[in-house]
Design an enzyme around this catalytic site. Structure first.
Site, PDB file in Angstrom:
ATOM      1  N   HIS A   1      46.425 -37.032  -8.858  1.00 46.64           N
ATOM      2  CA  HIS A   1      46.824 -35.843  -9.855  1.00 46.64           C
ATOM      3  C   HIS A   1      47.189 -36.620 -11.147  1.00 46.64           C
ATOM      4  O   HIS A   1      47.764 -35.751 -12.182  1.00 46.64           O
ATOM      5  CB  HIS A   1      47.773 -34.916  -9.397  1.00 46.64           C
ATOM      6  CG  HIS A   1      47.116 -33.971  -8.324  1.00 46.64           C
ATOM      7  ND1 HIS A   1      45.827 -33.363  -8.362  1.00 46.64           N
ATOM      8  CD2 HIS A   1      47.700 -33.821  -7.283  1.00 46.64           C
ATOM      9  CE1 HIS A   1      45.672 -32.776  -7.272  1.00 46.64           C
ATOM     10  NE2 HIS A   1      46.960 -33.040  -6.347  1.00 46.64           N
TER      11      HIS A   1
ATOM     12  N   HIS B   1      42.618 -30.724  -2.777  1.00 46.80           N
ATOM     13  CA  HIS B   1      42.996 -30.353  -4.161  1.00 46.80           C
ATOM     14  C   HIS B   1      42.157 -31.185  -5.138  1.00 46.80           C
ATOM     15  O   HIS B   1      41.796 -32.264  -4.708  1.00 46.80           O
ATOM     16  CB  HIS B   1      44.357 -30.766  -4.257  1.00 46.80           C
ATOM     17  CG  HIS B   1      45.433 -30.139  -3.612  1.00 46.80           C
ATOM     18  ND1 HIS B   1      45.844 -30.673  -2.316  1.00 46.80           N
ATOM     19  CD2 HIS B   1      45.957 -28.874  -3.579  1.00 46.80           C
ATOM     20  CE1 HIS B   1      46.796 -30.027  -1.720  1.00 46.80           C
ATOM     21  NE2 HIS B   1      46.578 -28.778  -2.533  1.00 46.80           N
TER      22      HIS B   1
ATOM     23  N   ASP C   1      44.381 -32.847   3.563  1.00 44.22           N
ATOM     24  CA  ASP C   1      44.906 -31.601   3.780  1.00 44.22           C
ATOM     25  C   ASP C   1      43.604 -30.551   3.909  1.00 44.22           C
ATOM     26  O   ASP C   1      43.920 -29.493   3.529  1.00 44.22           O
ATOM     27  CB  ASP C   1      45.659 -31.257   2.545  1.00 44.22           C
ATOM     28  CG  ASP C   1      45.123 -32.137   1.287  1.00 44.22           C
ATOM     29  OD1 ASP C   1      44.031 -32.618   1.314  1.00 44.22           O
ATOM     30  OD2 ASP C   1      46.112 -32.342   0.353  1.00 44.22           O
TER      31      ASP C   1
END
Lengths: 556, 445
Positions: free
Chosen positions: B108, B149, B236
């Site tokens: 990120h 993500h 995840d």
């Protein structure tokens, strides 16, 4: 203070010393009879005039008994029963022995995922009832170091059904690594009888000679334990540990140094960092067996004073084997010892024979002084190079040890200054060449030839207690003893847990019958256990050690 | 033998807070599982020790404001450094592939860094990629980000770079952090179609992810002909993950790894520290090492049925058509400080969730037919009224873009407080503070 006796059974020779008040009274070297280690040890004790010695504090033996039996495949077969659960396929790793896999699965915190199958238990018992003599049996479950429930269950079942069976459990070797734990359990139970016979006969022989001094055995980690307390498998690879300790007992330095012990067949290389011997990150490997036996970080090289020098494709090469003793002391092939003798770097052996040995490597028209000199130097250089490369590898291995914490990585100290402490018969021969090659000082040990026996005699007892505590599940375990118990303290015990481990260690020290004034604490790791944004407990890892080292120093 | 390099760096003494998902405990059970299995004893596994990255290697890829000294970077520099150690091992052919099983994560973290967001401060993979280019001359690199993500940081760093293909497959940004990664994001004016985002429906399961890999992602990777493939291996997507809901199993991860065949995998997110991580990490390691991972079975079973079947295939095929139909649209600007050429203007606003503040950024990209184009980023940390400027002269920049970078630096060092000139072409980083050059961080040494 009384005398200390040290015996180191080596591949070729067995060293023996008696040390009183830091002085060597008697020392000796006798040939090892590999087929009869016991009589070799007794002969060495007789050489030290054990029956006339009064007031002996202890006798320490470093022996290749178990090592040889494993390598030569002389141990009895063990019935190995595994509870592997799911995960990596068992066949992914090379198993040097056969096994039976049973149903039943635990997870990494010791929770039961899948129950065991009683039908399998019964079938095993029925089968074992039929065979005679009963095989030794080892039971190991994956994650048994977190929960020994399956192992205990099967052991209890078998005890009921086949009472005369000897059963060993993997949870007694409580370190993480199912594969190594299985093989270590296997070897230990396999070596049990051999070792037991050896100790009985040794004590008997000592009693006959009127000696009742306590007998200790040197371990691969450089520590000693009383004869009755040691696990047989822990006696493997004590020779290299003896080399390291021997050098430490003869060095006055608290600094960092590399130890090079040049024997007849092998050269052992070890590392001392600020006065403490470096332990290996991995368990010892012996033959095809990977174990979790702790050892010192030592390299054993197949090169020594008696390594055969042979012609290969017209080139003089150093073989990684020995063909009897050096030519200059009556052997049949040229060796580095001959080169060293010819160069007058040592007065060991006959000069004329050493020269003769070198001449066999040269065509007749080249057997003149200059060429002989060159050849001898070349042989020493080859030996030096092999040793230097092994030193560099060991240093590299130490510098690139895995680390699991930010602190360890940021503070990893790998810029020590090293000198080289040299011992063993071939040591004088490479002193200058090795110093030049490694660009550092080389120091010769005084009693080079019995260095290992000195190491054994002077070794301190060692032990470690590595704790794994899960306060949520209220279970604690000690890796080294396999002890598993109920934690009754608080969920977040913080410092309390250190006192707990210290008390546990101290009571164990008393039961081992060893002295341990310097219990060292490692940094404890506290892992908060979080569930639904609440801390519900801690997993705590910590350890206390009685570290390896030497009782005192040899004075000359 | 085909060696697999592993660096296991669980940072057992580092966390973002006692109750934070990114805490000491995160890889504890992974360690228990992997070490107990004896995976490190597999003859083809080679364990390496962690490294510490030089700050110069970071600054080649990311500008850190107001200055690197204002941040706690120790743990991050080890996660980066460890990725670089495996990069070196790969280039020296000591290993055929490798897995940096390290904390903290990084995907990120973007081109301009003001703090920690999405648990990331430094971008492990991006720094690794530019390190491989600078040190070994690697030309083309593909990144497949399989974290649930969107890998917005990695995308940001390579958005204008035609030589890095960035593919992210993730749970739709409408239902999950960071709220980006839509099919319309396809790369900048000089690197159109070098970014591919595949936002997925929640609950898609093994079958859907594998279908996307086989029919969309891997054909794109193969067409790109990368020299190196990197996998941002977030974990995840697992059915036990507390933050996302993708319903993928550990064995699904094994298959994903087998399909991507990454040269290097780097751990990203994944916070089901008990239910997922021990098993997924084992499956990935075994897949990389060419071992059978079919025995990796989690104790828990998925509660929701995976969507699978025709529904998933129809959805993905439709999405692919939509994605391919997206055309570029650019705003051009001609601000007074811009040197000659056409400059595309982009704006973005980024929220730093860990430290709770917002960054606004204006990007100017020099349109170029010869190279990736010089990029100017003017960034602002809103709460602190702090500003920073990043000028990037890309790898293999043409001489006009290179000159444009120098011109920008000359102009902006006069007016702006902090200016970072990231000269990837010359492997140099220069930083000015109030017009004074502060440090080059010895990148060239």
């Amino acid at each position: 203070m009384g005398s200390l006796i040290g015996i180191d059974v080596g591949g070729t020779y067995t060293d023996a010393v008696r040390i009183t008040d830091g002085h060597i009274d008697i020392k000796g070297k006798i040939p090892t009879n590999q087929d009869d280690i016991l009589s070799t040890v007794i002969a060495a004790l007789d050489h030290l005039k054990i029956s006339e010695s009064k007031d002996i504090d202890h006798i320490t033996v470093s022996t290749t008994l178990v090592t040889n039996a494993i390598v030569q495949n002389r141990l009895p077969d063990v019935r190995l029963v595994l509870f592997p659960g799911s995960g990596m396929k068992l066949s992914a790793l090379p198993w040097p022995v056969s096994y039976t896999a049973f149903a039943g699965e635990l997870d990494y915190r010791g929770r039961v995922v899948k129950e065991t199958d009683i039908v399998e238990f019964q079938a095993l018992a029925d089968e074992l009832k039929q065979v005679s003599p009963k095989p030794l049996t080892a039971i190991v479950s994956k994650f048994s170091h977190r929960n020994n429930i399956f192992e205990e269950k099967l052991a209890a079942f078998l005890k009921e059904e086949v009472p005369e069976l000897t059963v060993a459990l993997g949870s007694q070797y409580g370190q993480t690594n199912f594969y190594r734990r299985s093989l270590t359990t296997y070897l230990n139970v396999a070596a049990g009888e051999l070792f037991h016979r050896f100790t009985e006969q040794l004590l008997q022989a000592l009693a006959v000679r009127g000696c009742h001094a306590p007998v200790r055995v040197l371990k691969a980690d450089g520590g000693v334990l009383p004869l009755a307390k040691i696990r047989p498998v822990e006696s493997i690879y004590s020779g290299p540990a003896a080399s390291v300790l021997g050098a430490m007992a003869q060095s006055t330095s608290e600094k960092s140094y590399v130890i090079v012990d040049v024997g007849g067949t092998t050269t052992d290389i070890g590392l001392v960092l600020s006065g403490s011997p470096l332990a290996s990150m991995h368990g010892a490997q012996i033959g095809d067996f990977l174990t979790n036996v702790r050892s010192l970080a030592v390299r054993s090289l197949s090169v020594g004073g008696d390594s055969a020098v042979i012609m290969e494709d017209g080139e003089i090469t150093l073989a990684d084997y020995r063909l009897g003793p050096a030519y200059c002391i009556g052997g049949h092939v040229p060796t580095p010892t001959d080169a060293i003798r010819y160069l007058n770097l040592s007065d060991y052996g006959d000069y004329a024979r050493a020269k003769e040995a070198l001449m066999t490597l040269l065509p007749e028209d080249q057997q003149h002084t200059q060429k002989l000199q060159e050849t001898a130097l070349h042989i020493v250089a080859m030996m030096t190079e092999k040793i230097a490369q092994a030193i560099e590898q060991l240093l590299e291995e130490w510098k690139t040890e895995p680390a699991y914490k930010v602190w360890e990585v940021i503070h990893h100290q790998n810029d020590f200054k090293f000198f080289i402490q040299l011992s063993g018969g071939g040591a004088p021969g490479i002193k200058v060449a090795l110093a030049r090659r490694m660009k550092t000082e080389t120091i010769l040990t005084d009693h080079s030839e019995v260095s290992n026996a000195i190491g054994a005699a002077m070794a301190k007892p060692t032990f470690s207690w590595t704790l794994h505590l899960d306060t949520k599940f209220r279970i604690y375990r000690i890796e080294e003893t396999g002890e598993q118990g109920c934690w009754t303290g608080p969920k977040k015990p913080h410092r309390l847990v250190e006192d707990f481990l210290r008390e546990l260690a101290q009571s164990h020290i008393a039961s081992l019958g060893i002295k341990a004034d310097d219990l060292e604490k490692e940094i404890f790791d506290y892992f908060p256990l979080v569930e639904n944004y609440h801390t519900v407990g801690q997993i705590i890892r910590g350890a206390m050690h009685v570290p390896p080292g030497v009782i005192g120093r040899i004075t000359t | 033998m085909k060696n697999t390099g592993v660096i296991f760096f669980p940072a057992f003494d580092w966390s973002l807070g006692e109750l934070h998902p990114e805490r000491e405990e995160r890889l504890l059970y992974t360690q228990e599982q992997i070490f107990e299995e004896g995976i490190m004893d597999l003859p083809q596994i080679r364990q390496y020790s962690p490294g510490v990255s030089h700050i110069g290697d970071v600054l080649r890829t990311q500008a850190i404001f107001p200055s690197p000294k204002e941040h706690h970077l120790d743990a991050h520099l080890i996660a980066v450094g460890s990725s670089l150690v495996l990069g070196d091992a790969l280039m020296k052919k000591e290993i055929a592939n490798g897995f940096a099983l390290v904390r903290p994560p990084g995907h990120h973290s973007g081109a301009t860094v003001w703090g920690n967001r999405g648990f990331c401060t430094l971008n492990n993979e991006a720094i690794l990629i530019n390190y491989l280019r600078a040190k070994y001359g690697v030309k083309r690199i593909a990144v497949v980000d399989t974290d649930v993500h969107h890998g917005d940081g990695t995308q940001d760093i390579f958005y204008h770079d035609p030589n890095v293909l960035f593919i992210s497959i993730h749970q739709d940004g409408k239902t999950l952090y960071p709220g980006t990664g839509f099919i319309t994001e396809k790369g900048g004016p000089n690197a159109w179609d070098s970014v591919l985002n595949i936002p997925l429906l929640p609950g898609i399961g093994d079958e859907g992810v594998i279908y996307a890999l086989e029919n969309w992602i891997m054909p794109r990777v193969e067409a790109f002909k990368p020299d190196v493939i990197i996998n941002s291996a977030g974990q995840d997507n697992h059915f036990t993950d507390p933050l996302a809901s993708m319903n993928v199993t550990a064995r699904g991860y094994g298959k994903i790894t087998e399909l991507i065949k990454p040269d290097l995998a780097v751990l990203e997110g994944g916070y089901a520290i008990e239910g997922a991580l021990p098993y997924i990490n084992m499956a990935i390691l075994l897949a990389l090492a060419g071992e059978d991972y079919s025995g990796v079975i989690e104790p828990q079973k998925p509660v929701d049925k995976e969507i699978g079947g025709t529904a998933v295939r129809t959805y993905l095929n439709g999405l692919k058509k939509q994605q391919e139909a997206v055309d570029p649209y650019w705003n051009y600007r001609n601000d007074h400080f811009l040197p000659g050429g056409n400059w595309v203007y982009l704006e973005k606003s980024t929220y730093y969730d860990t430290d709770e503040f917002k960054e606004n950024r204006k990007d100017y990209i020099r349109v170029c037919n010869h190279c990736g184009g010089t990029v100017l980023s003017m960034t602002q940390k809103l709460s602190a009224f702090q500003k920073g400027v990043l000028i990037r002269i890309p790898f293999e920049a043409c001489s006009q873009c290179e000159q444009a970078g120098y011109d920008l630096a000359e102009t902006l060092t006069k007016s702006e407080k902090t200016v970072v000139l990231q000269n990837q072409l010359r492997n140099d980083v220069r930083i000015w503070n109030n017009g004074e050059e502060v440090s080059t961080f010895g990148l060239k040494n």
